[in-house]
Scaffold this active site. Structure first.
Site, short mmCIF file in Angstrom:
data_model
loop_
_atom_site.label_atom_id
_atom_site.label_comp_id
_atom_site.label_asym_id
_atom_site.label_seq_id
_atom_site.Cartn_x
_atom_site.Cartn_y
_atom_site.Cartn_z
CB THR A 1 -0.92 0.02 1.24
OG1 THR A 1 -1.68 -1.19 1.28
CG2 THR A 1 -1.86 1.22 1.18
CE LYS B 1 -5.00 -1.46 1.43
NZ LYS B 1 -5.96 -2.25 2.21
CE LYS C 1 1.67 2.02 4.83
NZ LYS C 1 1.11 1.04 3.91
#
Ligand SMILES: NC(=O)C1=CN([C@@H]2O[C@H](COP(=O)(O)OP(=O)(O)OC[C@H]3O[C@@H](n4cnc5c(N)ncnc54)[C@H](OP(=O)(O)O)[C@@H]3O)[C@@H](O)[C@H]2O)C=CC1
Ligand SMILES: O=CC(=O)O
Length: 293
Positions: free
Chosen positions: A95, A170, A238
């Site tokens: 990701t 995502k 993150k």
């Protein structure tokens, strides 16, 4: 089919093991090389560097923690770029943000290789069970080549078009997921601190319109204060940070995500980053009082 696999963390280990179980020949590499041994026991061979893996395999998958790791494995000495070229495909399932993915894509294409970003939705258990949702974008021919592997790794693959679309999808999904985790944590804390049973709240939620697998799975362990990491909190933070940056780029106001990010940051500062992302409950619980659970 022979594939290389770079990155044997929580997700990479489960995914590589799954490929081996389904008859793929897999060559693995991990920054901490000793972690490869568990996969060797399942039939994998080890490449000493990312470049060595790419030299050996026509297709190489990466599953790395964050943009810094994804870039390092490609651009550093003994990295992917040293061996990528005509007839070779590189598939990054980490990701990351669209800019990181585009940078890798450009560099791989310049060397004559093909690139696909393919981040996944689904955590440790779906990775073990081959039930991930794959959000791919980039080189369509490489996507088609990867379908046999994606069929093993996931329950559904999407091809979303241009590089960046998979990364962005995502981040949007995980922005929603992280906000939902904050809402659940606040709800449990509010129930607890206002004299209600948090367990009964979970039971009520599970019977109504907001029932979902995440609340069902994480809620009971949160009440026990058990945060064995399936999805590490530092990675959720993150993802929130990268989603907020995507919001900045597109002038999208995201106050709920911003508040959730603050809670994840606070949890990280308290040393909870390596625990499951549901450990954000410890921060929100702390804000209101103590849990009865
Ligand atoms: N866990 C989950 O539920 C999910 C995670 N993801 C995403 O998948 C990716 C991997 O997650 P997960 O497996 O949980 O993470 P882990 O923290 O368990 O594993 C991270 C991996 O990245 C490697 N790594 C970290 N920094 C570097 C670096 N600078 N150079 C080379 N390798 C590096 C680690 O190597 P080493 O062993 O040496 O530390 C390890 O193999 C992340 O992008 C995450 O956001 C997506 C869906 C679900
Ligand atoms: O990225 C995490 C997930 O559960 O999906």
């Amino acid at each position: 089919m022979e594939v290389g696999f770079l990155g044997l963390g929580i997700m990479g280990k489960a995914m590589a093991a799954n490929l081996l179980r389904h008859g793929f020949r897999v060559t693995v590499w991990n920054r901490t090389l000793s972690k490869c041994q568990e996969l060797v026991a399942l039939g994998a061979t080890v490449g000493e560097t990312p470049a060595a893996v790419v030299a050996k395999c026509s297709y190489t998958i990466a599953m790395l923690s964050d943009p810094i790791a994804a870039l390092s494995v490609v651009f550093d000495k003994n990295g992917v770029l040293e061996q990528i070229g005509n007839g070779k495909g590189y598939v990054d399932m980490s990701t990351v943000d669209a800019a990181t993915s585009s940078k890798i894509s450009e560099a791989v294409k310049q060397k004559g290789g093909a690139f696909l970003e393919a981040p996944v939705s689904g955590s440790k258990k779906p990775a073990e069970d081959g039930q991930l949702v794959i959000l791919a974008a980039g080189d369509k021919a490489l996507y088609d080549d990867m379908v046999p592997a994606f069929d093993v790794l996931g329950k559904k693959s999407f091809f979303l078009g241009e590089i960046g679309s998979g990364a962005k999808m995502k981040l949007v999904v995980n922005m929603i997921m992280g906000s939902m985790m904050n809402a659940l944590s606040e709800g449990l804390s509010l129930a607890d601190n206002s004299g209600l049973s948090p367990q009964t709240l979970l039971d009520v939620l599970d019977l109504g319109a907001v029932a979902n697998p995440m609340f069902k799975l994480k809620g009971p362990s949160m009440l026990k204060g058990s945060y064995n990491p399936a999805f590490p909190l530092k990675h959720q933070q993150k993802d929130m940070r990268l989603a907020l940056s995507l919001g900045d780029e597109n002038a999208v106001s995201m106050p709920v995500a911003a508040a959730s990010n603050e809670a994840f940051k606070k949890a990280k500062s308290l040393g909870l980053g390596d625990l499951d992302f549901s450990a954000v409950y410890e921060v929100l619980k702390g804000a209101g009082g103590s849990s009865q659970a």
